[in-house]
Design a protein around this motif. Structure first.
Motif, mmCIF file in Angstrom:
data_model
loop_
_atom_site.group_PDB
_atom_site.id
_atom_site.type_symbol
_atom_site.label_atom_id
_atom_site.label_comp_id
_atom_site.label_asym_id
_atom_site.label_seq_id
_atom_site.Cartn_x
_atom_site.Cartn_y
_atom_site.Cartn_z
ATOM 1 N N ASP A 62 -58.220 -11.308 -8.450
ATOM 2 C CA ASP A 62 -58.929 -11.165 -7.164
ATOM 3 C C ASP A 62 -58.180 -10.243 -6.216
ATOM 4 N N ARG A 66 -59.420 -6.570 -4.838
ATOM 5 C CA ARG A 66 -59.531 -6.290 -3.404
ATOM 6 C C ARG A 66 -58.528 -5.233 -2.940
ATOM 7 N N TYR A 67 -57.326 -5.272 -3.524
ATOM 8 C CA TYR A 67 -56.257 -4.418 -3.002
ATOM 9 C C TYR A 67 -55.711 -3.425 -4.042
ATOM 10 N N ALA A 87 -57.086 -15.673 -10.918
ATOM 11 C CA ALA A 87 -56.346 -16.312 -9.821
ATOM 12 C C ALA A 87 -56.262 -17.823 -10.016
ATOM 13 N N LYS A 92 -49.692 -20.231 -13.496
ATOM 14 C CA LYS A 92 -48.312 -20.728 -13.464
ATOM 15 C C LYS A 92 -48.027 -21.573 -14.706
ATOM 16 N N GLY A 121 -48.713 -17.253 -3.336
ATOM 17 C CA GLY A 121 -47.569 -17.985 -3.869
ATOM 18 C C GLY A 121 -47.595 -18.107 -5.376
ATOM 19 N N SER A 156 -37.943 -19.072 0.644
ATOM 20 C CA SER A 156 -37.235 -20.026 -0.197
ATOM 21 C C SER A 156 -36.857 -19.272 -1.465
ATOM 22 N N THR A 188 -58.119 -10.802 5.402
ATOM 23 C CA THR A 188 -59.199 -10.956 4.414
ATOM 24 C C THR A 188 -59.141 -12.315 3.712
HETATM 25 N N1 LIG Z 1 -41.405 -21.500 -3.786
HETATM 26 C C1 LIG Z 1 -41.753 -22.270 -2.795
HETATM 27 O O1 LIG Z 1 -40.902 -22.759 -2.099
HETATM 28 C C2 LIG Z 1 -43.215 -22.476 -2.527
HETATM 29 C C3 LIG Z 1 -43.617 -22.859 -1.232
HETATM 30 C C4 LIG Z 1 -44.990 -22.975 -0.981
HETATM 31 C C5 LIG Z 1 -45.904 -22.777 -1.993
HETATM 32 N N2 LIG Z 1 -45.468 -22.444 -3.243
HETATM 33 C C6 LIG Z 1 -46.433 -22.238 -4.346
HETATM 34 O O2 LIG Z 1 -47.398 -21.274 -3.924
HETATM 35 C C7 LIG Z 1 -48.655 -21.577 -4.517
HETATM 36 C C8 LIG Z 1 -49.726 -21.567 -3.450
HETATM 37 O O3 LIG Z 1 -49.733 -20.303 -2.833
HETATM 38 P P1 LIG Z 1 -51.083 -19.620 -2.337
HETATM 39 O O4 LIG Z 1 -51.822 -20.582 -1.507
HETATM 40 O O5 LIG Z 1 -50.702 -18.310 -1.753
HETATM 41 O O6 LIG Z 1 -51.900 -19.496 -3.703
HETATM 42 P P2 LIG Z 1 -52.531 -18.253 -4.524
HETATM 43 O O7 LIG Z 1 -51.506 -17.278 -4.869
HETATM 44 O O8 LIG Z 1 -53.304 -18.863 -5.638
HETATM 45 O O9 LIG Z 1 -53.553 -17.583 -3.481
HETATM 46 C C9 LIG Z 1 -54.685 -18.320 -3.052
HETATM 47 C C10 LIG Z 1 -55.978 -17.513 -3.246
HETATM 48 O O10 LIG Z 1 -56.013 -16.459 -2.283
HETATM 49 C C11 LIG Z 1 -56.378 -15.227 -2.933
HETATM 50 N N3 LIG Z 1 -55.783 -14.156 -2.129
HETATM 51 C C12 LIG Z 1 -54.486 -13.771 -2.102
HETATM 52 N N4 LIG Z 1 -54.301 -12.847 -1.151
HETATM 53 C C13 LIG Z 1 -55.514 -12.625 -0.573
HETATM 54 C C14 LIG Z 1 -55.952 -11.811 0.491
HETATM 55 N N5 LIG Z 1 -55.099 -11.073 1.194
HETATM 56 N N6 LIG Z 1 -57.269 -11.829 0.828
HETATM 57 C C15 LIG Z 1 -58.147 -12.631 0.155
HETATM 58 N N7 LIG Z 1 -57.772 -13.460 -0.837
HETATM 59 C C16 LIG Z 1 -56.458 -13.463 -1.196
HETATM 60 C C17 LIG Z 1 -55.853 -15.363 -4.330
HETATM 61 O O11 LIG Z 1 -56.564 -14.501 -5.207
HETATM 62 C C18 LIG Z 1 -56.103 -16.852 -4.611
HETATM 63 O O12 LIG Z 1 -57.424 -17.027 -5.069
HETATM 64 C C19 LIG Z 1 -48.523 -22.922 -5.206
HETATM 65 O O13 LIG Z 1 -48.434 -22.735 -6.599
HETATM 66 C C20 LIG Z 1 -47.214 -23.483 -4.664
HETATM 67 O O14 LIG Z 1 -46.543 -24.301 -5.601
HETATM 68 C C21 LIG Z 1 -44.145 -22.279 -3.517
#
Ligand SMILES: NC(=O)c1ccc[n+]([C@@H]2O[C@H](COP(=O)([O-])OP(=O)(O)OC[C@H]3O[C@@H](n4cnc5c(N)ncnc54)[C@H](O)[C@@H]3O)[C@@H](O)[C@H]2O)c1
Ligand SMILES: [Zn+2]
Length: 401
Positions: A62, A66-67, A87, A92, A121, A156, A188
Protein backbone atom coordinates in the motif's frame (compact mmCIF):
# COMPACT_ATOMS: atom_id res chain seq x y z
CA UNK A 1 26.39 -1.66 16.35
CA UNK A 2 27.14 0.10 13.12
CA UNK A 3 29.15 3.30 12.98
CA UNK A 4 27.50 6.48 11.85
CA UNK A 5 28.78 8.16 8.72
CA UNK A 6 26.06 10.81 8.58
CA UNK A 7 27.03 14.09 10.21
CA UNK A 8 25.30 14.25 13.55
CA UNK A 9 23.88 17.47 14.72
CA UNK A 10 24.59 17.58 18.43
CA UNK A 11 23.06 21.01 18.88
CA UNK A 12 19.67 19.71 17.82
CA UNK A 13 19.00 22.60 15.47
CA UNK A 14 18.83 23.16 11.75
CA UNK A 15 21.33 21.15 9.70
CA UNK A 16 21.34 23.53 6.76
CA UNK A 17 19.43 21.21 4.41
CA UNK A 18 15.84 22.26 5.15
CA UNK A 19 15.53 19.46 7.69
CA UNK A 20 15.49 20.00 11.43
CA UNK A 21 17.61 17.48 13.26
CA UNK A 22 17.39 16.20 16.82
CA UNK A 23 19.95 13.85 18.39
CA UNK A 24 18.23 10.77 19.82
CA UNK A 25 20.15 9.30 22.73
CA UNK A 26 19.14 5.83 23.89
CA UNK A 27 21.54 4.63 26.56
CA UNK A 28 24.98 4.49 24.90
CA UNK A 29 23.52 4.79 21.38
CA UNK A 30 22.98 8.05 19.48
CA UNK A 31 21.48 8.74 16.09
CA UNK A 32 20.01 11.80 14.38
CA UNK A 33 16.30 12.19 13.71
CA UNK A 34 15.74 14.70 10.90
CA UNK A 35 12.37 15.87 9.72
CA UNK A 36 10.51 18.61 7.97
CA UNK A 37 7.69 19.36 5.60
CA UNK A 38 7.92 18.62 1.88
CA UNK A 39 11.51 17.47 2.40
CA UNK A 40 11.79 14.19 0.46
CA UNK A 41 14.58 15.55 -1.82
CA UNK A 42 16.58 16.62 1.26
CA UNK A 43 16.11 13.16 2.77
CA UNK A 44 17.33 11.64 -0.50
CA UNK A 45 20.45 13.81 -0.38
CA UNK A 46 21.16 12.80 3.22
CA UNK A 47 20.80 9.11 2.34
CA UNK A 48 23.14 9.68 -0.62
CA UNK A 49 25.72 11.10 1.82
CA UNK A 50 25.94 7.65 3.39
CA UNK A 51 27.58 6.52 0.11
CA UNK A 52 25.81 3.16 -0.09
CA UNK A 53 26.60 0.79 -2.96
CA UNK A 54 22.95 -0.29 -2.93
CA UNK A 55 19.74 0.64 -1.14
CA UNK A 56 17.32 -2.05 -0.02
CA UNK A 57 13.88 -0.56 0.55
CA UNK A 58 11.61 -2.56 2.86
CA UNK A 59 8.02 -1.45 2.49
CA UNK A 60 4.45 -2.70 2.08
CA UNK A 61 2.33 -2.84 -1.07
CA UNK A 62 0.00 0.00 0.00
CA UNK A 63 2.82 2.38 0.85
CA UNK A 64 4.56 1.44 -2.41
CA UNK A 65 1.39 2.10 -4.43
CA UNK A 66 0.86 5.47 -2.75
CA UNK A 67 4.45 6.66 -2.42
CA UNK A 68 6.28 4.96 -5.30
CA UNK A 69 7.34 8.32 -6.73
CA UNK A 70 8.79 9.45 -3.40
CA UNK A 71 10.61 6.13 -3.15
CA UNK A 72 12.17 6.78 -6.57
CA UNK A 73 13.25 10.21 -5.35
CA UNK A 74 14.78 8.69 -2.22
CA UNK A 75 16.77 6.21 -4.32
CA UNK A 76 17.98 8.84 -6.81
CA UNK A 77 20.83 7.39 -8.85
CA UNK A 78 21.76 4.73 -6.27
CA UNK A 79 21.00 1.12 -7.34
CA UNK A 80 17.93 0.06 -5.39
CA UNK A 81 16.14 -3.15 -4.53
CA UNK A 82 12.52 -2.89 -3.39
CA UNK A 83 11.22 -5.59 -1.05
CA UNK A 84 7.47 -5.28 -0.61
CA UNK A 85 4.72 -7.44 0.87
CA UNK A 86 0.97 -7.03 1.47
CA UNK A 87 0.48 -4.58 4.36
CA UNK A 88 -0.12 -5.71 7.92
CA UNK A 89 1.18 -8.01 10.62
CA UNK A 90 1.42 -10.98 8.21
CA UNK A 91 4.63 -9.30 7.09
CA UNK A 92 6.23 -9.69 10.54
CA UNK A 93 6.86 -13.43 10.10
CA UNK A 94 9.93 -15.65 9.84
CA UNK A 95 8.79 -16.66 6.34
CA UNK A 96 8.76 -13.09 5.09
CA UNK A 97 12.04 -12.31 6.88
CA UNK A 98 13.74 -15.31 5.26
CA UNK A 99 12.40 -14.47 1.81
CA UNK A 100 13.54 -10.84 2.05
CA UNK A 101 17.00 -11.80 3.35
CA UNK A 102 17.55 -14.37 0.61
CA UNK A 103 16.36 -11.95 -2.07
CA UNK A 104 18.67 -9.21 -0.80
CA UNK A 105 21.67 -11.56 -0.72
CA UNK A 106 20.92 -12.93 -4.20
CA UNK A 107 20.72 -9.33 -5.45
CA UNK A 108 24.33 -8.89 -4.36
CA UNK A 109 24.10 -6.58 -1.38
CA UNK A 110 27.32 -5.96 0.53
CA UNK A 111 28.41 -4.53 3.86
CA UNK A 112 28.26 -1.08 2.22
CA UNK A 113 24.56 -1.45 1.39
CA UNK A 114 21.90 0.36 3.43
CA UNK A 115 18.53 -1.04 4.46
CA UNK A 116 15.82 1.64 4.27
CA UNK A 117 12.59 0.98 6.18
CA UNK A 118 9.92 2.94 4.29
CA UNK A 119 6.46 2.73 5.86
CA UNK A 120 4.84 2.12 9.23
CA UNK A 121 6.00 0.16 12.26
CA UNK A 122 5.57 -3.17 10.47
CA UNK A 123 8.14 -2.64 7.67
CA UNK A 124 10.22 -0.72 10.24
CA UNK A 125 10.46 -3.71 12.58
CA UNK A 126 11.13 -6.17 9.76
CA UNK A 127 13.81 -3.97 8.20
CA UNK A 128 15.44 -3.47 11.60
CA UNK A 129 15.73 -7.18 12.12
CA UNK A 130 17.05 -7.69 8.56
CA UNK A 131 19.72 -5.03 9.05
CA UNK A 132 20.86 -6.62 12.30
CA UNK A 133 21.21 -10.08 10.69
CA UNK A 134 22.81 -9.32 7.30
CA UNK A 135 26.59 -9.78 7.63
CA UNK A 136 26.03 -9.41 11.43
CA UNK A 137 24.90 -5.83 10.92
CA UNK A 138 24.53 -3.43 7.99
CA UNK A 139 23.43 0.18 8.12
CA UNK A 140 19.75 0.89 8.73
CA UNK A 141 17.78 4.06 7.93
CA UNK A 142 14.18 4.52 9.00
CA UNK A 143 11.78 6.65 6.96
CA UNK A 144 8.58 6.27 9.01
CA UNK A 145 5.29 7.18 7.29
CA UNK A 146 2.80 6.50 10.14
CA UNK A 147 2.39 8.38 13.42
CA UNK A 148 2.94 5.11 15.35
CA UNK A 149 6.25 4.56 13.58
CA UNK A 150 7.42 8.18 13.63
CA UNK A 151 6.32 9.06 17.17
CA UNK A 152 6.84 5.71 18.87
CA UNK A 153 8.62 2.78 17.26
CA UNK A 154 11.64 4.57 15.72
CA UNK A 155 12.33 6.14 19.12
CA UNK A 156 13.20 2.69 20.40
CA UNK A 157 15.93 0.23 19.40
CA UNK A 158 13.50 -2.69 19.63
CA UNK A 159 13.12 -4.68 16.40
CA UNK A 160 10.90 -7.74 16.33
CA UNK A 161 8.66 -10.04 14.33
CA UNK A 162 5.90 -12.36 15.54
CA UNK A 163 6.10 -16.08 16.29
CA UNK A 164 3.25 -18.54 15.94
CA UNK A 165 2.82 -18.16 19.69
CA UNK A 166 2.71 -14.40 20.06
CA UNK A 167 3.49 -10.86 18.95
CA UNK A 168 7.05 -9.49 18.90
CA UNK A 169 8.50 -12.75 20.27
CA UNK A 170 11.51 -12.85 17.92
CA UNK A 171 13.66 -9.80 18.02
CA UNK A 172 16.68 -7.82 19.00
CA UNK A 173 17.84 -4.27 19.67
CA UNK A 174 19.47 -2.44 16.77
CA UNK A 175 20.52 1.16 16.27
CA UNK A 176 19.70 2.96 13.02
CA UNK A 177 22.18 5.25 11.27
CA UNK A 178 19.48 7.89 11.10
CA UNK A 179 15.74 8.49 10.99
CA UNK A 180 14.15 10.85 8.47
CA UNK A 181 10.57 11.79 7.91
CA UNK A 182 8.37 14.26 6.09
CA UNK A 183 5.21 15.20 8.04
CA UNK A 184 3.33 15.32 4.71
CA UNK A 185 3.29 11.50 4.85
CA UNK A 186 0.94 11.58 7.84
CA UNK A 187 -1.69 13.61 6.00
CA UNK A 188 -2.69 10.56 3.92
CA UNK A 189 -3.15 8.24 6.91
CA UNK A 190 -6.63 6.89 7.55
CA UNK A 191 -8.09 8.70 10.58
CA UNK A 192 -7.87 5.59 12.79
CA UNK A 193 -4.14 5.16 12.10
CA UNK A 194 -3.43 8.84 12.68
CA UNK A 195 -5.24 8.87 16.03
CA UNK A 196 -3.74 5.58 17.14
CA UNK A 197 -0.26 7.11 17.04
CA UNK A 198 -1.41 10.29 18.73
CA UNK A 199 -2.85 8.26 21.63
CA UNK A 200 0.62 6.80 22.27
CA UNK A 201 1.99 10.32 22.09
CA UNK A 202 -0.66 11.47 24.61
CA UNK A 203 0.38 8.56 26.86
CA UNK A 204 3.91 9.95 26.96
CA UNK A 205 2.59 13.41 27.90
CA UNK A 206 0.42 12.04 30.74
CA UNK A 207 2.94 9.57 32.14
CA UNK A 208 6.27 11.30 31.44
CA UNK A 209 5.97 14.91 30.37
CA UNK A 210 2.83 16.74 31.56
CA UNK A 211 4.54 20.03 30.65
CA UNK A 212 3.62 19.14 27.03
CA UNK A 213 -0.10 18.93 27.85
CA UNK A 214 -0.91 22.62 27.17
CA UNK A 215 0.65 22.23 23.70
CA UNK A 216 -1.31 19.05 23.08
CA UNK A 217 -4.50 20.78 24.22
CA UNK A 218 -3.81 23.62 21.79
CA UNK A 219 -3.30 21.18 18.91
CA UNK A 220 -6.55 19.37 19.78
CA UNK A 221 -8.45 22.65 20.19
CA UNK A 222 -7.16 23.81 16.81
CA UNK A 223 -9.09 20.90 15.33
CA UNK A 224 -6.56 20.33 12.53
CA UNK A 225 -4.35 17.46 13.67
CA UNK A 226 -2.88 17.13 10.19
CA UNK A 227 -1.91 20.79 9.85
CA UNK A 228 1.87 20.77 9.17
CA UNK A 229 2.65 22.94 12.21
CA UNK A 230 0.61 20.64 14.45
CA UNK A 231 2.37 17.56 13.10
CA UNK A 232 5.80 19.14 13.50
CA UNK A 233 4.95 20.05 17.12
CA UNK A 234 3.61 16.54 17.82
CA UNK A 235 6.81 15.02 16.45
CA UNK A 236 9.03 17.32 18.54
CA UNK A 237 6.99 16.61 21.68
CA UNK A 238 7.07 12.84 21.08
CA UNK A 239 10.84 12.89 20.68
CA UNK A 240 11.28 14.93 23.87
CA UNK A 241 8.92 12.80 25.98
CA UNK A 242 10.11 9.36 24.90
CA UNK A 243 13.80 10.36 24.98
CA UNK A 244 13.38 11.57 28.57
CA UNK A 245 13.13 7.95 29.75
CA UNK A 246 15.12 6.00 27.14
CA UNK A 247 18.21 8.21 27.55
CA UNK A 248 19.36 6.07 30.50
CA UNK A 249 17.59 2.83 29.58
CA UNK A 250 18.72 1.28 26.29
CA UNK A 251 16.57 -1.82 26.63
CA UNK A 252 13.43 -0.24 28.16
CA UNK A 253 13.66 -2.56 31.15
CA UNK A 254 13.98 0.06 33.93
CA UNK A 255 12.77 3.70 33.70
CA UNK A 256 11.55 2.93 30.17
CA UNK A 257 8.89 0.60 31.55
CA UNK A 258 6.81 3.73 32.12
CA UNK A 259 6.18 3.58 28.35
CA UNK A 260 3.93 0.63 29.21
CA UNK A 261 1.44 3.03 30.83
CA UNK A 262 -2.05 1.96 29.76
CA UNK A 263 -0.68 -1.17 28.07
CA UNK A 264 -1.48 -3.86 30.67
CA UNK A 265 -5.23 -3.51 30.25
CA UNK A 266 -5.12 -1.71 26.88
CA UNK A 267 -3.28 -4.54 25.17
CA UNK A 268 -5.72 -7.06 26.68
CA UNK A 269 -8.68 -5.01 25.37
CA UNK A 270 -7.02 -4.91 21.93
CA UNK A 271 -6.55 -8.69 21.89
CA UNK A 272 -10.12 -9.41 23.06
CA UNK A 273 -11.63 -6.96 20.57
CA UNK A 274 -9.62 -8.43 17.68
CA UNK A 275 -10.76 -11.93 18.69
CA UNK A 276 -14.35 -10.67 18.56
CA UNK A 277 -14.31 -8.27 15.60
CA UNK A 278 -11.20 -9.09 13.61
CA UNK A 279 -9.71 -6.19 11.67
CA UNK A 280 -12.62 -3.95 12.74
CA UNK A 281 -11.35 -4.14 16.33
CA UNK A 282 -9.86 -1.12 18.08
CA UNK A 283 -6.48 0.06 16.75
CA UNK A 284 -3.60 -0.38 19.21
CA UNK A 285 -3.33 3.25 20.36
CA UNK A 286 -7.08 3.56 20.92
CA UNK A 287 -7.07 0.45 23.11
CA UNK A 288 -4.11 1.91 25.03
CA UNK A 289 -6.12 5.08 25.59
CA UNK A 290 -8.84 2.98 27.27
CA UNK A 291 -6.11 1.21 29.26
CA UNK A 292 -4.91 4.61 30.51
CA UNK A 293 -8.42 5.44 31.71
CA UNK A 294 -8.51 2.16 33.64
CA UNK A 295 -5.08 2.91 35.16
CA UNK A 296 -6.25 6.42 36.07
CA UNK A 297 -9.34 5.07 37.86
CA UNK A 298 -7.22 2.58 39.85
CA UNK A 299 -4.87 5.42 40.92
CA UNK A 300 -7.87 7.55 41.82
CA UNK A 301 -9.40 4.75 43.92
CA UNK A 302 -6.07 4.53 45.80
CA UNK A 303 -6.25 8.24 46.52
CA UNK A 304 -3.29 9.05 44.24
CA UNK A 305 -4.73 10.86 41.19
CA UNK A 306 -7.17 13.69 41.88
CA UNK A 307 -10.54 14.12 40.20
CA UNK A 308 -8.92 16.81 38.09
CA UNK A 309 -6.06 14.54 36.96
CA UNK A 310 -8.49 11.78 35.96
CA UNK A 311 -10.44 14.49 34.16
CA UNK A 312 -7.31 15.46 32.20
CA UNK A 313 -7.06 11.83 31.02
CA UNK A 314 -10.66 11.97 29.77
CA UNK A 315 -10.16 15.38 28.20
CA UNK A 316 -7.12 14.30 26.17
CA UNK A 317 -8.43 10.86 25.22
CA UNK A 318 -11.83 12.13 24.07
CA UNK A 319 -10.15 15.14 22.43
CA UNK A 320 -8.29 12.64 20.25
CA UNK A 321 -11.62 11.13 19.22
CA UNK A 322 -11.65 8.04 21.45
CA UNK A 323 -15.02 7.10 22.92
CA UNK A 324 -14.19 6.43 26.60
CA UNK A 325 -16.21 3.23 26.81
CA UNK A 326 -15.29 -0.46 26.60
CA UNK A 327 -16.63 -1.78 23.25
CA UNK A 328 -19.68 -4.05 23.77
CA UNK A 329 -17.76 -6.84 21.98
CA UNK A 330 -15.27 -6.99 24.87
CA UNK A 331 -16.09 -8.88 28.10
CA UNK A 332 -14.41 -7.89 31.36
CA UNK A 333 -13.70 -11.51 32.33
CA UNK A 334 -11.89 -12.07 29.02
CA UNK A 335 -9.81 -8.92 29.53
CA UNK A 336 -8.82 -10.07 33.03
CA UNK A 337 -7.82 -13.51 31.70
CA UNK A 338 -5.46 -11.88 29.17
CA UNK A 339 -4.13 -9.43 31.78
CA UNK A 340 -3.07 -12.40 33.91
CA UNK A 341 -0.59 -13.35 31.13
CA UNK A 342 0.90 -9.86 30.84
CA UNK A 343 4.50 -9.77 29.65
CA UNK A 344 5.61 -7.56 32.55
CA UNK A 345 5.29 -10.60 34.85
CA UNK A 346 8.73 -11.49 36.11
CA UNK A 347 9.75 -7.89 36.85
CA UNK A 348 8.29 -8.02 40.40
CA UNK A 349 7.84 -10.85 42.90
CA UNK A 350 4.06 -11.11 43.03
CA UNK A 351 1.24 -12.72 44.96
CA UNK A 352 -1.25 -14.82 43.03
CA UNK A 353 -3.98 -12.23 42.52
CA UNK A 354 -1.78 -9.30 41.53
CA UNK A 355 -0.41 -7.95 38.26
CA UNK A 356 2.54 -5.55 37.73
CA UNK A 357 1.15 -2.22 36.58
CA UNK A 358 2.33 1.28 35.72
CA UNK A 359 0.27 3.55 37.97
CA UNK A 360 0.65 7.30 38.37
CA UNK A 361 0.97 9.02 41.76
CA UNK A 362 0.47 12.25 39.84
CA UNK A 363 0.67 13.22 36.17
CA UNK A 364 4.25 12.49 35.05
CA UNK A 365 5.09 10.71 38.34
CA UNK A 366 4.81 6.89 38.25
CA UNK A 367 4.73 4.90 41.49
CA UNK A 368 8.05 3.07 41.87
CA UNK A 369 9.05 -0.31 43.31
CA UNK A 370 12.79 0.15 43.82
CA UNK A 371 13.84 1.83 40.57
CA UNK A 372 11.07 0.24 38.49
CA UNK A 373 7.95 2.27 37.59
CA UNK A 374 5.75 -0.75 38.38
CA UNK A 375 3.49 -1.56 41.28
CA UNK A 376 1.45 -4.68 42.12
CA UNK A 377 -2.27 -4.23 41.46
CA UNK A 378 -4.98 -6.62 42.59
CA UNK A 379 -7.25 -8.12 39.96
CA UNK A 380 -10.29 -6.84 41.88
CA UNK A 381 -8.99 -3.25 41.52
CA UNK A 382 -8.73 -3.73 37.75
CA UNK A 383 -12.24 -5.18 37.62
CA UNK A 384 -13.64 -2.21 39.54
CA UNK A 385 -11.94 0.25 37.16
CA UNK A 386 -13.16 -1.66 34.09
CA UNK A 387 -16.70 -1.48 35.51
CA UNK A 388 -16.40 2.32 35.40
CA UNK A 389 -15.54 2.41 31.70
CA UNK A 390 -18.35 0.00 30.89
CA UNK A 391 -20.83 2.44 32.43
CA UNK A 392 -18.95 5.73 32.35
CA UNK A 393 -21.84 7.99 33.26
CA UNK A 394 -22.48 6.11 36.51
CA UNK A 395 -19.40 7.05 38.48
CA UNK A 396 -16.56 8.39 36.35
CA UNK A 397 -15.23 11.59 37.87
CA UNK A 398 -15.15 13.57 34.63
CA UNK A 399 -13.76 16.91 35.67
CA UNK A 400 -12.16 18.88 32.88
CA UNK A 401 -9.49 21.14 34.21
N1 LIG B 1 9.72 -1.22 18.15
C1 LIG B 1 8.85 -0.65 18.94
O1 LIG B 1 9.21 -0.22 20.00
C2 LIG B 1 7.43 -0.51 18.46
C3 LIG B 1 6.63 0.50 19.03
C4 LIG B 1 5.33 0.67 18.52
C5 LIG B 1 4.86 -0.17 17.54
N2 LIG B 1 5.66 -1.16 17.04
C6 LIG B 1 5.16 -2.07 15.99
O2 LIG B 1 4.67 -1.29 14.91
C7 LIG B 1 3.58 -1.96 14.29
C8 LIG B 1 2.42 -1.00 14.13
O3 LIG B 1 2.85 0.09 13.37
P1 LIG B 1 1.89 0.82 12.33
O4 LIG B 1 0.63 1.16 13.02
O5 LIG B 1 2.68 1.91 11.71
O6 LIG B 1 1.54 -0.37 11.33
P2 LIG B 1 1.74 -0.58 9.74
O7 LIG B 1 3.14 -0.47 9.36
O8 LIG B 1 1.04 -1.86 9.42
O9 LIG B 1 0.93 0.64 9.08
C9 LIG B 1 -0.48 0.71 9.24
C10 LIG B 1 -1.19 0.86 7.89
O10 LIG B 1 -0.95 2.18 7.39
C11 LIG B 1 -0.57 2.12 6.01
N3 LIG B 1 0.26 3.31 5.76
C12 LIG B 1 1.54 3.50 6.12
N4 LIG B 1 1.91 4.76 5.84
C13 LIG B 1 0.84 5.37 5.27
C14 LIG B 1 0.60 6.67 4.80
N5 LIG B 1 1.51 7.63 4.90
N6 LIG B 1 -0.62 6.96 4.27
C15 LIG B 1 -1.60 6.00 4.21
N7 LIG B 1 -1.43 4.76 4.69
C16 LIG B 1 -0.22 4.44 5.22
C17 LIG B 1 0.13 0.80 5.87
O11 LIG B 1 0.10 0.37 4.52
C18 LIG B 1 -0.70 -0.09 6.81
O12 LIG B 1 -1.82 -0.59 6.11
C19 LIG B 1 3.23 -3.16 15.16
O13 LIG B 1 3.70 -4.34 14.55
C20 LIG B 1 3.99 -2.90 16.46
O14 LIG B 1 4.41 -4.09 17.10
C21 LIG B 1 6.94 -1.33 17.48
ZN1 LIG C 1 1.91 0.71 22.38
Amino acid sequence: MSSNSLSRNGSGVHDGSGLRSRPIVIGDETFPYSFGRGCVPEIAAAIGNLAPDKLVFVTDDDVLARYGRELDTLAGAIPALILSHPAGESMKTLDCLTEHLETALRAGITRRSVIVAFGGGVPGNLAGLMASLLFRGVRLVHVPTTTIAAMDSVLSLKQAINSGVGKNHLGTYYTPEAVFTDVEFFTTLPERELRSGLCEMAKNCLAIQPSALPGLRAVIAGGALTAPDSLLWLLEASIAAKSAVTVRDTFERRAGLVLEYGHTVGHAIEICDHRARGAAGLPHGTAIALGMLVAAHISHARGWLSDGEVGVHYEIVTGLGVEPVLPPSVRIDDVLAVVADDNKRGYLPLHADTVPFVLLRALGRPELTGELPLTPVQVREIRAALDVIVQPSASAPIVIG
